[in-house]
Design a protein around this motif. Structure first.
Motif, PDB file in Angstrom:
ATOM      1  N   VAL A   5      -7.388   4.805  -4.651  1.00  0.00           N
ATOM      2  CA  VAL A   5      -7.387   4.156  -3.336  1.00  0.00           C
ATOM      3  C   VAL A   5      -6.078   4.395  -2.589  1.00  0.00           C
ATOM      4  N   VAL A   6      -6.224   4.768  -1.309  1.00  0.00           N
ATOM      5  CA  VAL A   6      -5.094   4.812  -0.380  1.00  0.00           C
ATOM      6  C   VAL A   6      -5.356   3.769   0.691  1.00  0.00           C
ATOM      7  N   LEU A   7      -4.401   2.864   0.894  1.00  0.00           N
ATOM      8  CA  LEU A   7      -4.520   1.808   1.900  1.00  0.00           C
ATOM      9  C   LEU A   7      -3.529   2.100   3.022  1.00  0.00           C
ATOM     10  N   VAL A   8      -4.044   2.399   4.198  1.00  0.00           N
ATOM     11  CA  VAL A   8      -3.207   2.653   5.371  1.00  0.00           C
ATOM     12  C   VAL A   8      -3.155   1.348   6.161  1.00  0.00           C
ATOM     13  N   ALA A   9      -1.991   0.703   6.164  1.00  0.00           N
ATOM     14  CA  ALA A   9      -1.877  -0.653   6.701  1.00  0.00           C
ATOM     15  C   ALA A   9      -1.038  -0.688   7.965  1.00  0.00           C
ATOM     16  N   GLY A  10      -1.539  -1.392   8.948  1.00  0.00           N
ATOM     17  CA  GLY A  10      -0.798  -1.645  10.162  1.00  0.00           C
ATOM     18  C   GLY A  10      -0.018  -2.934  10.050  1.00  0.00           C
ATOM     19  N   ASN A  11      -0.097  -3.764  11.083  1.00  0.00           N
ATOM     20  CA  ASN A  11       0.574  -5.061  11.096  1.00  0.00           C
ATOM     21  C   ASN A  11      -0.312  -6.062  10.355  1.00  0.00           C
ATOM     22  N   THR A  12       0.155  -6.586   9.223  1.00  0.00           N
ATOM     23  CA  THR A  12      -0.675  -7.450   8.392  1.00  0.00           C
ATOM     24  C   THR A  12       0.059  -8.733   8.006  1.00  0.00           C
ATOM     25  N   SER A  13      -0.729  -9.741   7.629  1.00  0.00           N
ATOM     26  CA  SER A  13      -0.185 -10.986   7.079  1.00  0.00           C
ATOM     27  C   SER A  13      -0.979 -11.371   5.843  1.00  0.00           C
ATOM     28  N   GLY A  51      -5.552  -4.219   8.972  1.00  0.00           N
ATOM     29  CA  GLY A  51      -4.593  -4.870   9.858  1.00  0.00           C
ATOM     30  C   GLY A  51      -4.729  -4.441  11.309  1.00  0.00           C
ATOM     31  N   GLY A  52      -3.828  -4.962  12.122  1.00  0.00           N
ATOM     32  CA  GLY A  52      -3.788  -4.579  13.529  1.00  0.00           C
ATOM     33  C   GLY A  52      -2.720  -3.528  13.762  1.00  0.00           C
ATOM     34  N   THR A  53      -2.756  -2.904  14.923  1.00  0.00           N
ATOM     35  CA  THR A  53      -1.706  -1.954  15.263  1.00  0.00           C
ATOM     36  C   THR A  53      -0.765  -2.567  16.291  1.00  0.00           C
ATOM     37  N   ILE A  54       0.422  -2.013  16.369  1.00  0.00           N
ATOM     38  CA  ILE A  54       1.469  -2.476  17.278  1.00  0.00           C
ATOM     39  C   ILE A  54       1.768  -1.370  18.279  1.00  0.00           C
ATOM     40  N   GLU A  55       1.682  -1.691  19.566  1.00  0.00           N
ATOM     41  CA  GLU A  55       2.004  -0.727  20.622  1.00  0.00           C
ATOM     42  C   GLU A  55       3.185  -1.271  21.416  1.00  0.00           C
ATOM     43  N   ASP A  65     -13.200  11.006  -0.233  1.00  0.00           N
ATOM     44  CA  ASP A  65     -14.655  10.927  -0.371  1.00  0.00           C
ATOM     45  C   ASP A  65     -15.258   9.853   0.528  1.00  0.00           C
ATOM     46  N   ILE A  66     -14.534   8.729   0.658  1.00  0.00           N
ATOM     47  CA  ILE A  66     -15.031   7.587   1.437  1.00  0.00           C
ATOM     48  C   ILE A  66     -13.905   7.082   2.330  1.00  0.00           C
ATOM     49  N   VAL A  67     -14.189   6.925   3.618  1.00  0.00           N
ATOM     50  CA  VAL A  67     -13.238   6.328   4.555  1.00  0.00           C
ATOM     51  C   VAL A  67     -13.823   5.017   5.057  1.00  0.00           C
ATOM     52  N   ILE A  68     -13.047   3.940   4.951  1.00  0.00           N
ATOM     53  CA  ILE A  68     -13.490   2.619   5.421  1.00  0.00           C
ATOM     54  C   ILE A  68     -12.474   2.137   6.450  1.00  0.00           C
ATOM     55  N   LYS A 119      -6.687  -8.972   5.902  1.00  0.00           N
ATOM     56  CA  LYS A 119      -7.252  -9.544   4.672  1.00  0.00           C
ATOM     57  C   LYS A 119      -8.514  -8.812   4.217  1.00  0.00           C
ATOM     58  N   MET A 120      -9.363  -8.423   5.176  1.00  0.00           N
ATOM     59  CA  MET A 120     -10.598  -7.746   4.796  1.00  0.00           C
ATOM     60  C   MET A 120     -10.289  -6.384   4.185  1.00  0.00           C
ATOM     61  N   GLY A 121      -9.406  -5.628   4.827  1.00  0.00           N
ATOM     62  CA  GLY A 121      -9.048  -4.317   4.294  1.00  0.00           C
ATOM     63  C   GLY A 121      -8.370  -4.401   2.943  1.00  0.00           C
ATOM     64  N   PHE A 122      -7.491  -5.397   2.772  1.00  0.00           N
ATOM     65  CA  PHE A 122      -6.824  -5.577   1.482  1.00  0.00           C
ATOM     66  C   PHE A 122      -7.839  -5.920   0.398  1.00  0.00           C
TER      67      PHE A 122
END
Length: 404
Positions: free
Chosen positions: A230-238, A195-199, A269-272, A214-217
């Motif tokens: 799996v750990v999913l760190v999500a910003g602003n997503t739709s 996702g994107g980040t919000i500032e 082990d893996i960061v994407i 969508k790609m990260g999900f």
């Protein structure tokens, strides 16, 4: 990969149901035990007797027609399945599964299933592109359901376009690849940003970008299917609901995402890094809504923490994959970013290309390693690209002798 497996073949009511006979035959020839469930509409196009003869198993249509009194059929079939494929899948059955409707044998079994589900849609080109159908498919994809894309061509209704059921050979090949992928990341701990980040400018305004997540999900869902933790760190997503079985962390700003990633880096082990992180943020955030004071407004921005660069500096043995969204000089910028950020792989795409931009359901990308271009990926769905990327990661780790 299919020999000895129990495959549930769901057939719904479209003209492409006749292809299910060939698909069933090919699965049986591969050594699979095929349990067929048909909807009442499917039986208008192909008879249950045909599928019973080919599969050498009873064909199920009626939830209440219990053939074995020692079990509840739809639960027993769901529990015994190694893999479920719905081919053809109409807009109706896709909508039922997305919305949890269980009003026949197929939809009831699907709700009870814990096995992976593959869906091969087949419908009119306009139905396939309808916002409701697209929404339902996104919802299912976010839950870990995998889609086998339809082909383009002459449709039974007379239209020419996307909506033809994939050919039985294509579906079987897809199933074999899918089954071979399942354990690829078993025992791996994977962290993915999306996702994107919000500032924030003030309590009601912010700076962001067009990233949907969508790609990260899709990567998170595919990694989970392949056995990773799996750990999913999500910003602003739709992108819809978080994938099932995935731990998710909300991190809306670049600073929050930086903190969330760095806190977990040592145990990963893996960061994407698929998120589109803001490079700049307002130097000061107004505590109340800013009012109009003139014709112009000048904002002073400052750099946000560089998550990928910090991860690259501190990665140790962690395998790091970066993403680069560009509009020109793709290879030059990709290789520069890979080297500066100390990535093991970098996924670059030209977001000005049709089908590759933010918010789309497809992507086009090039994958680079320290030696240059590793693989050029043509346009494909984001779940398909996620699987390709994870296979490359797994094979790279294996080639380096890094096994769990």
């Amino acid at each position: 990969m299919l020999h000895g497996k129990t495959i549930v073949l769901g057939i719904s009511g479209g003209i492409a149901a006749f292809k299910a006979a060939s698909l069933c035959s090919k699965l049986v020839a591969k050594g699979a035990s095929v349990q067929v469930i048909m909807t009442a509409s499917a039986a208008k196009f192909i008879t249950p007797l045909t599928l019973q003869t080919i599969s050498r198993n009873p064909v199920y249509m009626d939830t209440f027609d219990e053939k074995d009194p020692s079990v509840v059929s739809h639960i027993n079939i769901a529990d015994s399945a190694d893999l479920i494929v719905i081919a053809p899948a109409t807009a109706n059955v896709i909508g039922k599964l997305a919305n949890g409707i269980a009003d026949d044998m197929l939809s009831t079994t699907l709700l009870a299933a814990t096995a992976p589900i593959l869906i091969a849609p087949a419908m009119n080109v306009h139905m396939y592109a309808h916002p409701a159908v697209e929404h339902n498919m996104r919802t299912l994809a976010s839950r870990g359901v995998t889609f086998i894309d339809p082909n383009e061509g002459q449709l039974a209704c007379g239209y020419v376009g996307k909506g033809r059921l994939a050919e039985p050979d294509e579906i079987v090949d897809f199933m074999e690849r899918f089954m071979s992928e399942e354990p690829l990341l078993a025992g791996r701990r994977v962290l993915i940003t999306a996702g994107g980040t919000i500032e924030r400018l003030d309590p009601v305004r912010y700076i962001t970008n067009d990233s949907s997540g969508k790609m990260g999900f899709a990567i998170a869902a595919a990694a989970r299917r392949m056995g990773a933790e799996v750990v999913l760190v999500a910003g602003n997503t739709s992108a819809g609901s978080f994938p099932e079985g995935v731990q998710h962390v909300q991190a809306l700003s670049a600073q929050e995402m930086y903190d969330a990633v760095l806190r977990r880096l040592a145990d990963t082990d893996i960061v994407i890094m698929a998120a589109a992180v803001s490079d700049y943020r307002p130097k000061s955030v107004a505590p109340q809504k800013m009012k109009k004071t003139g014709e112009n407004l000048i904002l002073e921005l400052e750099r946000t923490p560089d998550i990928l660069q910090t991860v690259g500096q501190r990665k140790g043995k962690t395998f790091v994959v970066g993403f680069a969204a560009e509009t020109e000089h793709l290879e030059e910028y990709a290789m520069d970013k890979l080297q500066r950020k100390n990535c093991d792989l970098l996924v670059a795409n030209d977001v000005s290309q049709e089908g590759a931009g933010f918010g789309t359901d497809t992507n086009i990308a090039q994958i680079y390693n320290k030696d240059g271009l590793l693989e050029n990926l043509p346009m494909m769905t984001k779940p398909e690209m996620a699987c390709r990327l994870l296979r490359i990661i797994a094979s790279t780790l294996e080639a380096a002798g890094d096994r769990v």
